[in-house]
Design a protein around this motif. Structure first.
Motif, PDB file in Angstrom:
ATOM      1  N   ASN A  29      81.096 -50.502  17.979  1.00  0.00           N
ATOM      2  CA  ASN A  29      79.945 -50.421  18.876  1.00  0.00           C
ATOM      3  C   ASN A  29      78.693 -49.866  18.206  1.00  0.00           C
ATOM      4  N   ASN A  30      78.844 -49.307  17.012  1.00  0.00           N
ATOM      5  CA  ASN A  30      77.700 -48.745  16.306  1.00  0.00           C
ATOM      6  C   ASN A  30      77.229 -49.609  15.136  1.00  0.00           C
ATOM      7  N   GLY A  31      77.619 -50.881  15.146  1.00  0.00           N
ATOM      8  CA  GLY A  31      77.039 -51.808  14.176  1.00  0.00           C
ATOM      9  C   GLY A  31      77.862 -52.079  12.942  1.00  0.00           C
ATOM     10  N   LEU A  32      79.158 -51.758  12.973  1.00  0.00           N
ATOM     11  CA  LEU A  32      80.039 -52.071  11.848  1.00  0.00           C
ATOM     12  C   LEU A  32      81.006 -53.175  12.266  1.00  0.00           C
ATOM     13  N   ALA A  33      81.397 -54.006  11.314  1.00  0.00           N
ATOM     14  CA  ALA A  33      82.426 -55.019  11.543  1.00  0.00           C
ATOM     15  C   ALA A  33      83.311 -55.085  10.316  1.00  0.00           C
TER      16      ALA A  33
ATOM     17  N   ARG B 140      61.601 -61.396  -4.694  1.00  0.00           N
ATOM     18  CA  ARG B 140      62.078 -60.501  -3.633  1.00  0.00           C
ATOM     19  C   ARG B 140      62.221 -59.091  -4.174  1.00  0.00           C
ATOM     20  N   GLU B 141      61.479 -58.183  -3.619  1.00  0.00           N
ATOM     21  CA  GLU B 141      61.538 -56.795  -4.071  1.00  0.00           C
ATOM     22  C   GLU B 141      62.866 -56.180  -3.663  1.00  0.00           C
ATOM     23  N   ARG B 142      63.525 -55.597  -4.627  1.00  0.00           N
ATOM     24  CA  ARG B 142      64.848 -55.013  -4.346  1.00  0.00           C
ATOM     25  C   ARG B 142      64.717 -53.856  -3.368  1.00  0.00           C
ATOM     26  N   LYS B 143      65.492 -53.925  -2.291  1.00  0.00           N
ATOM     27  CA  LYS B 143      65.417 -52.884  -1.268  1.00  0.00           C
ATOM     28  C   LYS B 143      66.180 -51.639  -1.737  1.00  0.00           C
ATOM     29  N   GLU B 144      65.554 -50.497  -1.546  1.00  0.00           N
ATOM     30  CA  GLU B 144      66.188 -49.227  -1.934  1.00  0.00           C
ATOM     31  C   GLU B 144      66.505 -48.359  -0.723  1.00  0.00           C
ATOM     32  N   GLU B 145      66.215 -48.846   0.481  1.00  0.00           N
ATOM     33  CA  GLU B 145      66.503 -48.067   1.691  1.00  0.00           C
ATOM     34  C   GLU B 145      68.007 -47.882   1.858  1.00  0.00           C
ATOM     35  N   ILE B 146      68.435 -46.647   2.108  1.00  0.00           N
ATOM     36  CA  ILE B 146      69.848 -46.350   2.324  1.00  0.00           C
ATOM     37  C   ILE B 146      70.186 -46.598   3.788  1.00  0.00           C
ATOM     38  N   ILE B 147      71.098 -47.548   4.043  1.00  0.00           N
ATOM     39  CA  ILE B 147      71.483 -47.844   5.429  1.00  0.00           C
ATOM     40  C   ILE B 147      72.711 -47.062   5.856  1.00  0.00           C
ATOM     41  N   MET B 148      73.579 -46.725   4.892  1.00  0.00           N
ATOM     42  CA  MET B 148      74.800 -45.977   5.231  1.00  0.00           C
ATOM     43  C   MET B 148      75.048 -44.879   4.199  1.00  0.00           C
ATOM     44  N   LYS B 149      75.369 -43.693   4.715  1.00  0.00           N
ATOM     45  CA  LYS B 149      75.735 -42.575   3.850  1.00  0.00           C
ATOM     46  C   LYS B 149      77.175 -42.160   4.147  1.00  0.00           C
ATOM     47  N   ILE B 150      77.966 -42.065   3.094  1.00  0.00           N
ATOM     48  CA  ILE B 150      79.362 -41.631   3.220  1.00  0.00           C
ATOM     49  C   ILE B 150      79.511 -40.340   2.428  1.00  0.00           C
ATOM     50  N   ARG B 151      80.007 -39.307   3.097  1.00  0.00           N
ATOM     51  CA  ARG B 151      80.116 -38.014   2.438  1.00  0.00           C
ATOM     52  C   ARG B 151      81.519 -37.438   2.622  1.00  0.00           C
ATOM     53  N   ASN B 152      82.130 -37.072   1.497  1.00  0.00           N
ATOM     54  CA  ASN B 152      83.438 -36.399   1.458  1.00  0.00           C
ATOM     55  C   ASN B 152      84.478 -37.102   2.346  1.00  0.00           C
ATOM     56  N   LEU B 153      84.503 -38.428   2.251  1.00  0.00           N
ATOM     57  CA  LEU B 153      85.437 -39.209   3.060  1.00  0.00           C
ATOM     58  C   LEU B 153      86.858 -39.088   2.499  1.00  0.00           C
ATOM     59  N   GLU B 154      87.785 -38.696   3.359  1.00  0.00           N
ATOM     60  CA  GLU B 154      89.203 -38.680   3.010  1.00  0.00           C
ATOM     61  C   GLU B 154      89.952 -39.541   4.015  1.00  0.00           C
TER      62      GLU B 154
ATOM     63  N   THR C 214      88.796 -37.995   7.557  1.00  0.00           N
ATOM     64  CA  THR C 214      87.883 -36.868   7.733  1.00  0.00           C
ATOM     65  C   THR C 214      86.659 -37.105   6.865  1.00  0.00           C
ATOM     66  N   GLY C 215      85.597 -36.365   7.131  1.00  0.00           N
ATOM     67  CA  GLY C 215      84.359 -36.536   6.387  1.00  0.00           C
ATOM     68  C   GLY C 215      83.224 -36.939   7.312  1.00  0.00           C
ATOM     69  N   GLU C 216      82.135 -37.439   6.725  1.00  0.00           N
ATOM     70  CA  GLU C 216      80.978 -37.855   7.504  1.00  0.00           C
ATOM     71  C   GLU C 216      80.516 -39.241   7.081  1.00  0.00           C
ATOM     72  N   VAL C 217      80.209 -40.063   8.081  1.00  0.00           N
ATOM     73  CA  VAL C 217      79.652 -41.391   7.843  1.00  0.00           C
ATOM     74  C   VAL C 217      78.438 -41.554   8.752  1.00  0.00           C
ATOM     75  N   GLU C 218      77.291 -41.876   8.148  1.00  0.00           N
ATOM     76  CA  GLU C 218      76.066 -42.110   8.916  1.00  0.00           C
ATOM     77  C   GLU C 218      75.605 -43.540   8.716  1.00  0.00           C
ATOM     78  N   LEU C 219      75.214 -44.196   9.798  1.00  0.00           N
ATOM     79  CA  LEU C 219      74.651 -45.538   9.739  1.00  0.00           C
ATOM     80  C   LEU C 219      73.250 -45.493  10.324  1.00  0.00           C
ATOM     81  N   ALA C 220      72.254 -45.796   9.475  1.00  0.00           N
ATOM     82  CA  ALA C 220      70.845 -45.762   9.889  1.00  0.00           C
ATOM     83  C   ALA C 220      70.505 -44.433  10.554  1.00  0.00           C
ATOM     84  N   GLY C 221      71.000 -43.335   9.990  1.00  0.00           N
ATOM     85  CA  GLY C 221      70.699 -42.006  10.486  1.00  0.00           C
ATOM     86  C   GLY C 221      71.562 -41.536  11.632  1.00  0.00           C
TER      87      GLY C 221
END
Length: 534
Positions: A350-354, A271-285, A330-337
Motif C-alpha cells: 500500500n506504500n508503493g512497493l511491488a 538524459r541527466e542521471r538522477k541522483e535523488e534518493i527514493i528509498m533508504k535502507i538502514r541496518n536491515l536484518e 528489523t531495521g528501517e526502510v524509508e520510501l520517498a521520506g
C-alpha cells in the motif's frame, strides 16, 4: 546397439489434439554419460521425458508412435511406477515434497526402512517401527554426495527453494536400482555456487556408471559437464553433437533458430542521471532461512535499475523478501521520506512497493486460476481496484478486470490463448510476465524483481530483461533486481550491490573488471582495496 547403451528412443512421434509436438525424434544415451537435452520452452523436451517416464498425460491423449529401448529391452511404460521399477529416476521442475515431513522422511518416502520391536515380534511385522537411525544415515549419505550441508532432521517447510531442489535430487540418488537419472532444470532454482556443487555431484554420479539426461537452459553448464548434446526445436531433432564439436553461441543459435544477441542497456546521452534518493535502507536484518541479512545500509536512486548479486546463502534473496514482509525483519526502510512498516506485506504494497518473487510457482502465481485474475488479485485485495458496489457489498468488476488484462497481455507480449487461460498452462517466460503484470497493476514507485529469468529459456530470458529495461527507460520505474546471473545484472543495471555474509561487500559499476566482481563475490573486495588505498 552397443553394450554400453542404456536408452534408445527411436522415431518418437506425439500429437496433442491434432498438433504434432514431436516429429520423429531419436535419442541415444550411454551408461555413465551426461547427455544434455536442449531446446526452448515448447520444443518438445518435456513431452519426450513424459513418454520416457510413462506419464498418464501421454496415454490419456492417444499414446505415441515410436519405440523405447531401455537397457537392451523394448519397454512400454504405462506409469511412473513402472519407470522407477526398471531403474529410471526423474527430478521434476515442480517440487514433489511434503512440507510437514523432514528431509529424511521425504528422501525415504515409500522406501522406508523398518525394524522389529517388542510388539512386532509378538503380533507380526505390520507393527514394525521405522528404523530412523538407518534412514538418517542413508539420507546423510545422499546429501553428502551432493555436497549440501542441510541437516537431515529439518522440516521441508521454510527451507529455501534451492535446498528443496537438493532434497529432490537426494531422493533419486538414494534409490539402489537407478540406471538413468533425468534432471529437468535442476539448477533453475539454484544460485551459482549451489549449481557448481550440483554439477560436481553429477560428475560423481556419472562416474559410478549411472546415465544422466540433463535438461537445462544454462549453456555454460552444458559445456562444463555434458559428454553429448541433443537439441530439439519445434518438436524436431536439430542436432546431436559431442561437446568438443560445439560452443555456447552455436548451441544458442541451434536452439532458437536465430542468432542470440545480448541485452543492451541504451546509453542516454541527453538524459541527466538522477541522483535523488527514493528509498533508504538502514541496518536491515532479515531472518530468512539460508539467506539471512545481517545489517545492510543501501540507498536506491530514483529511476535506476540497481542489481543485487552474490553467491548462494549470502543474503541477497533475503533483502526483498524482508522489505516486503515475507520473513521477520528489523531495521528501517524509508520510501520517498515515509517510513515503511516492516513485517507487514500489506503496508509494503500500500506504500508503493511491488514484488516479483523468485519462487514463481510457489509464491508468485495462482497456477490453477486465470491469467486475468492473477493479474488483478493483489490490486483488488489491497487497493480495492476492479471492484464495484452492489447494495452493501463489493463485487468483482469482471469487465474492468478483462479490459486491464487484455491491455497487459498486449503491452507485455504475454503469449497465451486469452485472458481466461489457466496460468499453469503458460510457458515459464510467460508465467514470469504474468507475475510482472500483477506487480505493475499495483502502480508501484519501486519494483523488486527476484531471479526474473530463473527457469526460463534463453529466448524468453532476453524478452523479460528487455521488458525490465523498457519499464525503466520509457516509464521511469525504479527497479531493484536480485539475480544469481551476474552477466544479466551487468547487462541492464546501473549499479550492482554485491552481498556477502549478509552484508553489502561493495557497490560496483556494471563495467567494473571481472576481477573486482570475483573479489566481491568471495568477500575479499574491501580487504584488497583497503590495502591498495594504504
Amino acid at each position: 546397439m552397443g553394450a554400453s547403451t542404456i536408452l534408445e528412443m527411436k522415431n518418437i512421434e506425439k500429437e496433442y489434439f491434432g498438433n504434432k509436438v514431436l516429429k520423429g525424434v531419436n535419442l541415444t544415451v550411454k551408461a555413465g554419460e551426461i547427455h544434455a537435452l536442449l531446446g526452448e520452452n515448447g520444443a518438445g523436451k518435456s513431452t519426450l521425458m513424459n513418454i520416457l517416464f510413462g506419464m498418464p498425460v501421454i496415454h490419456s491423449t492417444g499414446g505415441f508412435n515410436g519405440e523405447v529401448v531401455f537397457d537392451g529391452q523394448p519397454v512400454e511404460l504405462k506409469s511412473p511406477k513402472e519407470a522407477m521399477e526398471i531403474g529410471i529416476g526423474m527430478v521434476h521442475q515442480e517440487f514433489m515434497l511434503i512440507p510437514g515431513f523432514t528431509v529424511t522422511e521425504n528422501i525415504k518416502l515409500n522406501r522406508e526402512i523398518t525394524k522389529h520391536n517388542v510388539f512386532s515380534r509378538i503380533f507380526g511385522s505390520s507393527l514394525m517401527s521405522l528404523d530412523m537411525e538407518q534412514m538418517n544415515k542413508d539420507a546423510r549419505k545422499a546429501l553428502d554426495t551432493l555436497g549440501i550441508g542441510i541437516d537431515e532432521w529439518m522440516k521441508i517447510a521454510g527451507l529455501p527453494v534451492g535446498y528443496m531442489q537438493f532434497v529432490e535430487i537426494a531422493r533419486e540418488i538414494d534409490k539402489s536400482n537407478v540406471k538413468l537419472l533425468v534432471f529437468d532444470e535442476p539448477t533453475a532454482v539454484l544460485t551459482e555456487s549451489e549449481a557448481d556443487t550440483l554439477l560436481e555431484a553429477m560428475k560423481k554420479i556419472a562416474a559410478a556408471g549411472i546415465a544422466i539426461l540433463f535438461i537445462t537452459h544454462r549453456l555454460d553448464e552444458v559445456m562444463s559437464v555434458a559428454n553429448q548434446i541433443t537439441i530439439l526445436r519445434d518438436g524436431e531433432l536439430v542436432a546431436s553433437l559431442k561437446k568438443e564439436e560445439t560452443n555456447v553461441m552455436q548451441l544458442a543459435e541451434l536452439m532458437v533458430g536465430r542468432k542470440v544477441e545480448k541485452v543492451k542497456k541504451e546509453k542516454e546521452v541527453d538524459r541527466e542521471r538522477k541522483e535523488e534518493i527514493i528509498m533508504k535502507i538502514r541496518n536491515l536484518e532479515v531472518m530468512m532461512p539460508g539467506e539471512e541479512v545481517k545489517g545492510i545500509d543501501l540507498d536506491i536512486k530514483n529511476g535506476e535499475i540497481i542489481g543485487i548479486g552474490g553467491l548462494a546463502g549470502q543474503g541477497k534473496i533475503g533483502i526483498a523478501n524482508g522489505i516486503m514482509g515475507l520473513y521477520p525483519s528489523t531495521g528501517e526502510v524509508e520510501l520517498a521520506g515515509k517510513k515503511i512498516e516492516l513485517n507487514n506485506p500489506k503496508a509494503s504494497l500500500n506504500n508503493g512497493l511491488a514484488f516479483v518473487s523468485e519462487d514463481r510457482r510457489g509464491v508468485g502465481l495462482l497456477l490453477d486460476t486465470s491469467i486475468e485474475l492473477n493479474i488483478a488479485i493483489t490490486a483488488m485485495q489491497n487497493k480495492k481496484k476492479f471492484l464495484k458496489r452492489f447494495l452493501c457489498f463489493d463485487q468483482m468488476d469482471g469487465r474492468k478486470i478483462r479490459e486491464h488484462a487484455v491491455k497487459m497481455i498486449e503491452d507485455l507480449d504475454i503469449r497465451c490463448r486469452g485472458p481466461q487461460q489457466i496460468t499453469r498452462r503458460l510457458s515459464g517466460g510467460n508465467q514470469q510476465k504474468v507475475c510482472i503484470a500483477r506487480a505493475l497493476t499495483m502502480e508501484p514507485n519501486v519494483l523488486f524483481v527476484s531471479e526474473p529469468t530463473r527457469g526460463i529459456d534463453i529466448g524468453a530470458k532476453k524478452l523479460v530483461l528487455d521488458l525490465l529495461v523498457k519499464l525503466n527507460r520509457e516509464f521511469g520505474m525504479t527497479i531493484v533486481m536480485t539475480s544469481s546471473e551476474l552477466g544479466e545484472l551487468r547487462s541492464i543495471c546501473d549499479r550492482i550491490a554485491v552481498v556477502t555474509e549478509g552484508k553489502i561487500e561493495c557497490i560496483l559499476d556494471p563495467d567494473a573488471s571481472d576481477a573486482d566482481f570475483g573479489l566481491a563475490m568471495a568477500g575479499g573486495y574491501k580487504k584488497v582495496h583497503s590495502k591498495e588505498a594504504v
